[in-house]
Design a protein around this motif. Structure first.
Motif, PDB file in Angstrom:
ATOM      1  N   HIS A 143     -28.746 -21.021-119.037  1.00  0.00           N
ATOM      2  CA  HIS A 143     -27.575 -20.807-118.185  1.00  0.00           C
ATOM      3  C   HIS A 143     -27.260 -19.317-118.053  1.00  0.00           C
ATOM      4  O   HIS A 143     -27.296 -18.570-119.035  1.00  0.00           O
ATOM      5  N   PHE A 144     -26.962 -18.924-116.814  1.00  0.00           N
ATOM      6  CA  PHE A 144     -26.567 -17.543-116.509  1.00  0.00           C
ATOM      7  C   PHE A 144     -25.256 -17.557-115.731  1.00  0.00           C
ATOM      8  O   PHE A 144     -24.855 -18.588-115.178  1.00  0.00           O
ATOM      9  N   TYR A 145     -24.616 -16.391-115.671  1.00  0.00           N
ATOM     10  CA  TYR A 145     -23.291 -16.290-115.048  1.00  0.00           C
ATOM     11  C   TYR A 145     -23.400 -15.721-113.632  1.00  0.00           C
ATOM     12  O   TYR A 145     -23.961 -14.644-113.427  1.00  0.00           O
ATOM     13  N   PHE A 146     -22.824 -16.454-112.676  1.00  0.00           N
ATOM     14  CA  PHE A 146     -22.896 -16.101-111.253  1.00  0.00           C
ATOM     15  C   PHE A 146     -21.504 -15.818-110.682  1.00  0.00           C
ATOM     16  O   PHE A 146     -20.527 -16.465-111.063  1.00  0.00           O
ATOM     17  N   VAL A 147     -21.446 -14.879-109.739  1.00  0.00           N
ATOM     18  CA  VAL A 147     -20.259 -14.682-108.888  1.00  0.00           C
ATOM     19  C   VAL A 147     -20.776 -14.195-107.536  1.00  0.00           C
ATOM     20  O   VAL A 147     -21.094 -13.014-107.378  1.00  0.00           O
ATOM     21  N   HIS A 148     -20.880 -15.100-106.553  1.00  0.00           N
ATOM     22  CA  HIS A 148     -21.395 -14.675-105.234  1.00  0.00           C
ATOM     23  C   HIS A 148     -21.098 -15.728-104.175  1.00  0.00           C
ATOM     24  O   HIS A 148     -20.989 -16.919-104.464  1.00  0.00           O
ATOM     25  N   SER A 149     -20.996 -15.246-102.947  1.00  0.00           N
ATOM     26  CA  SER A 149     -20.806 -16.109-101.782  1.00  0.00           C
ATOM     27  C   SER A 149     -22.045 -16.144-100.894  1.00  0.00           C
ATOM     28  O   SER A 149     -22.142 -16.979 -99.997  1.00  0.00           O
ATOM     29  N   TYR A 150     -22.963 -15.208-101.116  1.00  0.00           N
ATOM     30  CA  TYR A 150     -24.182 -15.082-100.310  1.00  0.00           C
ATOM     31  C   TYR A 150     -25.393 -15.220-101.218  1.00  0.00           C
ATOM     32  O   TYR A 150     -25.320 -14.935-102.412  1.00  0.00           O
ATOM     33  N   TYR A 151     -26.502 -15.645-100.631  1.00  0.00           N
ATOM     34  CA  TYR A 151     -27.735 -15.833-101.398  1.00  0.00           C
ATOM     35  C   TYR A 151     -28.924 -15.368-100.556  1.00  0.00           C
ATOM     36  O   TYR A 151     -28.857 -15.325 -99.331  1.00  0.00           O
ATOM     37  N   VAL A 152     -30.003 -15.002-101.239  1.00  0.00           N
ATOM     38  CA  VAL A 152     -31.170 -14.482-100.530  1.00  0.00           C
ATOM     39  C   VAL A 152     -32.133 -15.612-100.170  1.00  0.00           C
ATOM     40  O   VAL A 152     -32.262 -16.599-100.895  1.00  0.00           O
ATOM     41  N   VAL A 153     -32.792 -15.422 -99.013  1.00  0.00           N
ATOM     42  CA  VAL A 153     -33.827 -16.356 -98.550  1.00  0.00           C
ATOM     43  C   VAL A 153     -35.103 -15.542 -98.330  1.00  0.00           C
ATOM     44  O   VAL A 153     -35.309 -14.965 -97.259  1.00  0.00           O
ATOM     45  N   PRO A 154     -35.969 -15.435 -99.336  1.00  0.00           N
ATOM     46  CA  PRO A 154     -37.199 -14.649 -99.185  1.00  0.00           C
ATOM     47  C   PRO A 154     -38.173 -15.314 -98.205  1.00  0.00           C
ATOM     48  O   PRO A 154     -38.309 -16.549 -98.189  1.00  0.00           O
ATOM     49  N   GLU A 155     -38.840 -14.495 -97.393  1.00  0.00           N
ATOM     50  CA  GLU A 155     -39.884 -15.031 -96.517  1.00  0.00           C
ATOM     51  C   GLU A 155     -41.091 -15.473 -97.330  1.00  0.00           C
ATOM     52  O   GLU A 155     -41.778 -16.423 -96.970  1.00  0.00           O
ATOM     53  N   ASP A 156     -41.365 -14.745 -98.400  1.00  0.00           N
ATOM     54  CA  ASP A 156     -42.511 -15.040 -99.251  1.00  0.00           C
ATOM     55  C   ASP A 156     -42.028 -15.772-100.500  1.00  0.00           C
ATOM     56  O   ASP A 156     -41.447 -15.163-101.401  1.00  0.00           O
ATOM     57  N   PRO A 157     -42.263 -17.072-100.586  1.00  0.00           N
ATOM     58  CA  PRO A 157     -41.761 -17.821-101.746  1.00  0.00           C
ATOM     59  C   PRO A 157     -42.390 -17.384-103.060  1.00  0.00           C
ATOM     60  O   PRO A 157     -41.849 -17.668-104.127  1.00  0.00           O
ATOM     61  N   SER A 158     -43.503 -16.667-103.009  1.00  0.00           N
ATOM     62  CA  SER A 158     -44.165 -16.275-104.247  1.00  0.00           C
ATOM     63  C   SER A 158     -43.391 -15.214-105.017  1.00  0.00           C
ATOM     64  O   SER A 158     -43.710 -14.949-106.182  1.00  0.00           O
ATOM     65  N   VAL A 159     -42.377 -14.585-104.403  1.00  0.00           N
ATOM     66  CA  VAL A 159     -41.587 -13.582-105.143  1.00  0.00           C
ATOM     67  C   VAL A 159     -40.491 -14.226-105.981  1.00  0.00           C
ATOM     68  O   VAL A 159     -39.873 -13.568-106.818  1.00  0.00           O
ATOM     69  N   VAL A 160     -40.207 -15.506-105.764  1.00  0.00           N
ATOM     70  CA  VAL A 160     -39.127 -16.185-106.484  1.00  0.00           C
ATOM     71  C   VAL A 160     -39.528 -16.389-107.945  1.00  0.00           C
ATOM     72  O   VAL A 160     -40.583 -16.947-108.246  1.00  0.00           O
ATOM     73  N   ALA A 161     -38.666 -15.925-108.850  1.00  0.00           N
ATOM     74  CA  ALA A 161     -38.920 -16.103-110.282  1.00  0.00           C
ATOM     75  C   ALA A 161     -38.037 -17.193-110.881  1.00  0.00           C
ATOM     76  O   ALA A 161     -38.449 -17.891-111.804  1.00  0.00           O
ATOM     77  N   ILE A 162     -36.789 -17.310-110.378  1.00  0.00           N
ATOM     78  CA  ILE A 162     -35.854 -18.326-110.866  1.00  0.00           C
ATOM     79  C   ILE A 162     -35.176 -18.977-109.673  1.00  0.00           C
ATOM     80  O   ILE A 162     -34.786 -18.292-108.722  1.00  0.00           O
ATOM     81  N   GLU A 163     -35.026 -20.271-109.730  1.00  0.00           N
ATOM     82  CA  GLU A 163     -34.214 -21.019-108.760  1.00  0.00           C
ATOM     83  C   GLU A 163     -33.016 -21.631-109.467  1.00  0.00           C
ATOM     84  O   GLU A 163     -33.095 -22.015-110.635  1.00  0.00           O
ATOM     85  N   THR A 164     -31.905 -21.697-108.742  1.00  0.00           N
ATOM     86  CA  THR A 164     -30.697 -22.363-109.233  1.00  0.00           C
ATOM     87  C   THR A 164     -30.224 -23.309-108.148  1.00  0.00           C
ATOM     88  O   THR A 164     -30.432 -23.062-106.954  1.00  0.00           O
ATOM     89  N   ASP A 165     -29.594 -24.392-108.555  1.00  0.00           N
ATOM     90  CA  ASP A 165     -29.091 -25.364-107.585  1.00  0.00           C
ATOM     91  C   ASP A 165     -27.576 -25.285-107.495  1.00  0.00           C
ATOM     92  O   ASP A 165     -26.881 -25.407-108.508  1.00  0.00           O
ATOM     93  N   TYR A 166     -27.084 -25.047-106.287  1.00  0.00           N
ATOM     94  CA  TYR A 166     -25.642 -25.119-106.023  1.00  0.00           C
ATOM     95  C   TYR A 166     -25.478 -25.663-104.608  1.00  0.00           C
ATOM     96  O   TYR A 166     -25.541 -24.919-103.625  1.00  0.00           O
ATOM     97  N   GLY A 167     -25.368 -26.968-104.504  1.00  0.00           N
ATOM     98  CA  GLY A 167     -25.374 -27.614-103.192  1.00  0.00           C
ATOM     99  C   GLY A 167     -26.780 -27.792-102.657  1.00  0.00           C
ATOM    100  O   GLY A 167     -27.107 -28.795-102.034  1.00  0.00           O
ATOM    101  N   HIS A 168     -27.617 -26.825-102.887  1.00  0.00           N
ATOM    102  CA  HIS A 168     -29.047 -26.861-102.579  1.00  0.00           C
ATOM    103  C   HIS A 168     -29.728 -25.806-103.443  1.00  0.00           C
ATOM    104  O   HIS A 168     -29.070 -24.898-103.952  1.00  0.00           O
TER     105      HIS A 168
END
Length: 203
Positions: A143-168
């Motif tokens: 578990h990590f601590y979040f505070v944000h209203s916006y999220y990133v959508v990378p074109e290249d999925p291979s750069v993603v290291a961690i995913e979190t679910d919040y609605g999606h």
């Protein structure tokens, strides 16, 4: 000798990031002038606030070339929260704003059912997709601590290291070579977040 340099562009609580590094035994210096950044420094780009204002301040203070050159040279770089978002091509917070374009993709506002509050605030678990070096000894679904209203959508999925679910599912951290960035705040994520900062400092 390399040091950790925290970029000060007047957007965010830099002292909390600095204290995080100090707690794991590393001196981190807050730097408000790009000329103070040495050729071997590890760079940290934290930030909270509006995407457009932050990018404008980075440009006004001449930090953009320093960031681009450091990443291109292979020096360890860590973005935190807004510091992750600005690495991408474009953000849509109060209009359309050009980002640093170091990673391809966009920054979008959460559009969620009413039961999900925005901003997304508090603890949420991260699913490790790729075992980045800064995640050494980090357990799956930590578990990590979040505070944000916006999220990133990378074109290249291979750069993603961690995913979190919040609605999606959304990208909570990226990794490409020497470039690391998190949507969550490691400096506010207790022992597991401090471990991440320590791993980064020891790169």
């Amino acid at each position: 000798m390399s040091r950790v340099a925290i970029i000060d562009y007047q957007m965010g609580n830099l002292r909390s990031v600095q204290k995080g590094f100090e707690r794991v035994g590393w001196h981190a210096e807050i730097v408000s002038d790009p000329r103070q950044i040495g050729p071997t420094d590890k760079l940290v780009l934290p930030g909270v606030g509006a995407f457009g204002d932050a990018i404008a301040e980075l440009r006004r203070r001449d930090f953009v070339p320093v960031i681009q050159e450091a990443i291109a040279a292979g020096r360890p770089f860590l973005g935190i929260c807004l510091g992750l978002q600005m690495l991408f091509d474009v953000g849509y917070e109060h209009g359309e704003h050009e980002g640093l374009g170091i990673l391809r993709g966009k920054v979008l506002k959460f559009d969620l059912p009413h039961e999900f509050k925005v901003p997304h605030m508090g603890w949420n678990k991260g699913h490790i997709v790729r075992q980045a070096p800064i995640l050494k000894d980090t357990a799956q679904d930590t578990h990590f601590y979040f505070v944000h209203s916006y999220y990133v959508v990378p074109e290249d999925p291979s750069v993603v290291a961690i995913e979190t679910d919040y609605g999606h599912p959304f990208c909570a951290a990226v990794w490409r070579d020497n470039l690391f960035a998190t949507q969550f705040h490691p400096e506010k994520s207790q022992a597991d977040g401090l471990k991440l900062l320590k791993n980064f400092a020891e790169l």
